[in-house]
Design an enzyme around this catalytic site. Structure first.
Site, PDB file in Angstrom:
ATOM      1  N   LYS A  52     -48.694 -35.039  17.469  1.00 47.33           N
ATOM      2  CA  LYS A  52     -48.470 -35.980  18.633  1.00 47.33           C
ATOM      3  C   LYS A  52     -47.381 -36.849  18.071  1.00 47.33           C
ATOM      4  O   LYS A  52     -46.513 -37.329  18.977  1.00 47.33           O
ATOM      5  CB  LYS A  52     -49.492 -36.553  19.230  1.00 47.33           C
ATOM      6  CG  LYS A  52     -50.633 -35.536  19.681  1.00 47.33           C
ATOM      7  CD  LYS A  52     -51.790 -35.998  20.225  1.00 47.33           C
ATOM      8  CE  LYS A  52     -52.777 -34.751  20.664  1.00 47.33           C
ATOM      9  NZ  LYS A  52     -54.216 -35.136  20.963  1.00 47.33           N
ATOM     10  N   GLN A  96     -58.355 -39.527  19.514  1.00 47.60           N
ATOM     11  CA  GLN A  96     -58.625 -38.003  19.205  1.00 47.60           C
ATOM     12  C   GLN A  96     -59.992 -37.633  19.187  1.00 47.60           C
ATOM     13  O   GLN A  96     -60.901 -38.249  18.596  1.00 47.60           O
ATOM     14  CB  GLN A  96     -57.974 -37.602  18.093  1.00 47.60           C
ATOM     15  CG  GLN A  96     -57.618 -36.333  17.676  1.00 47.60           C
ATOM     16  CD  GLN A  96     -56.916 -35.522  18.598  1.00 47.60           C
ATOM     17  OE1 GLN A  96     -56.066 -35.937  19.222  1.00 47.60           O
ATOM     18  NE2 GLN A  96     -57.231 -34.071  18.945  1.00 47.60           N
ATOM     19  N   ASP A 119     -54.555 -39.578  28.341  1.00 41.76           N
ATOM     20  CA  ASP A 119     -55.371 -38.190  28.004  1.00 41.76           C
ATOM     21  C   ASP A 119     -55.954 -37.842  29.504  1.00 41.76           C
ATOM     22  O   ASP A 119     -56.599 -36.701  29.845  1.00 41.76           O
ATOM     23  CB  ASP A 119     -56.436 -38.224  27.072  1.00 41.76           C
ATOM     24  CG  ASP A 119     -56.026 -37.671  25.823  1.00 41.76           C
ATOM     25  OD1 ASP A 119     -55.220 -36.816  25.859  1.00 41.76           O
ATOM     26  OD2 ASP A 119     -56.785 -38.214  24.878  1.00 41.76           O
TER      27      ASP A 119
HETATM   28  N1  GUN Z   1     -59.207 -33.057  21.132  1.00 38.89           N
HETATM   29  C1  GUN Z   1     -58.921 -31.862  21.461  1.00 38.89           C
HETATM   30  N2  GUN Z   1     -58.033 -32.003  22.564  1.00 38.89           N
HETATM   31  C2  GUN Z   1     -57.954 -33.103  23.028  1.00 38.89           C
HETATM   32  C3  GUN Z   1     -56.855 -33.864  23.678  1.00 38.89           C
HETATM   33  O1  GUN Z   1     -56.064 -33.359  24.508  1.00 38.89           O
HETATM   34  N3  GUN Z   1     -56.866 -35.166  23.544  1.00 38.89           N
HETATM   35  C4  GUN Z   1     -57.727 -35.877  22.667  1.00 38.89           C
HETATM   36  N4  GUN Z   1     -57.829 -37.414  22.528  1.00 38.89           N
HETATM   37  N5  GUN Z   1     -58.676 -35.271  21.767  1.00 38.89           N
HETATM   38  C5  GUN Z   1     -58.432 -33.761  21.818  1.00 38.89           C
END
Ligand code: GUN
Length: 289
Positions: A52, A96, A119
């Site tokens: 990211k 995350q 998100d």
């Molecule tokens: N863990 C797995 N997929 C995601 C996501 O799209 N966002 C976040 N914050 N954690 C994740």
């Protein structure tokens, strides 16, 4: 069989975003700024967050990575979230997942300012999404919709079977596809569904988001089905230098000759989620103005 190349599509979207960032800069505007909080040292989460941050650099965003140790208390994490909520330079941020077991995930997600929740996990955004109001759409379902759209795969009147009811993939996917933009007839199936094959065999499109490697087999689907594989599980592999490889929820070799379109793993849905997180961050920046 045609491959739905998520990597290529993700790169195209990121190029479009980079162009917009250039324009913002040329007009003297502030470039989007995404922050990510990573708690602990889960290997997969570290990889995702690094991807990211790299994507931010690629599209020209500013990024901030907040790393906290595994034994961070819930209060300490909530304090970090408040700092990001109040920091006017941060347009959007993510925490995350998964979080260490001693931290209540729901409490954490509720603490995020919905206007910075890129998100789309906060109940305000989830509710707004369900009601077709302006919202941040979670990156995984958002990415799948974009992948279908850019390959001219219509969902209008199609039978779509979603396997898996998670808050971040299966459930929002099922809600979105049933809406007027997409007009699919959606069946949301899960671990307690009886006779799953009876549903999947009638599906024009199957979206698998279970986290069970090689789950979907050829005898479960009809000819010319479109298959979207959301699974990304690390499985032990002594032949790989890393000691593991990434496996999807679909037995690709088994089903590929029956499918009209199929996403590979890796290189399918995964890269699309990164592109859509960038898209949401750009939207957060624009909505602030
Ligand atoms: N863990 C797995 N997929 C995601 C996501 O799209 N966002 C976040 N914050 N954690 C994740």
């Amino acid at each position: 069989m045609k491959i739905l190349d998520g990597k290529k599509t993700s790169q195209e979207i990121q190029k479009e975003i980079a162009l917009e960032v250039e324009q913002i800069k040329n007009n003297g505007g502030k470039v989007p700024h995404l922050a990510a909080i990573l708690v602990g040292n889960n290997g997969a989460s570290m990889t995702y967050v690094n991807n990211k941050v790299t994507a931010c650099e690629r599209v020209g965003f500013n990024s901030t990575l907040v790393t906290l140790p595994e034994d961070t208390s819930q209060e300490e994490l909530l304090t970090e979230i408040q700092k990001l909520n109040q920091n006017p330079d941060i347009d959007g941020f993510i925490v995350q997942l998964p979080l260490p077991k001693h931290i209540n995930e729901q409490k954490v997600l509720l603490a995020i300012d919905p206007d910075k929740d890129v998100d789309g996990f906060h109940p305000t955004n989830f509710g707004r999404m369900a009601l077709e109001l302006e919202a941040f759409i979670p990156a995984t379902p958002f990415g799948i919709l974009e992948l279908l759209k850019r390959h001219n795969i219509s969902t209008e009147g199609k039978n779509v079977v979603v396997i898996g009811r998670s808050d971040i993939a299966g459930r929002p996917m099922s809600i979105l596809l049933s809406q007027k933009n997409w007009n699919a007839t959606v069946t949301l199936t899960h671990s307690r569904t009886k006779n799953l094959s009876e549903y999947t065999q009638k599906a024009d499109i199957v979206i698998v988001a279970l986290g069970k490697p090689l789950f979907l087999k050829a005898d479960m689907v009809k000819n010319d089905v479109v298959i979207i594989d959301v699974g990304i599980t690390r499985v032990e592999d002594a032949k790989s230098s890393k000691g593991y490889r990434i496996a999807g929820d679909v037995d690709f070799e088994d089903v590929k000759d029956k499918a009209s379109y199929i996403t590979p793993v890796p290189g399918g849905v995964g890269p699309m989620t990164i592109a859509m997180l960038m898209k949401n961050t750009l939207l957060a920046r624009k909505r602030k103005r």
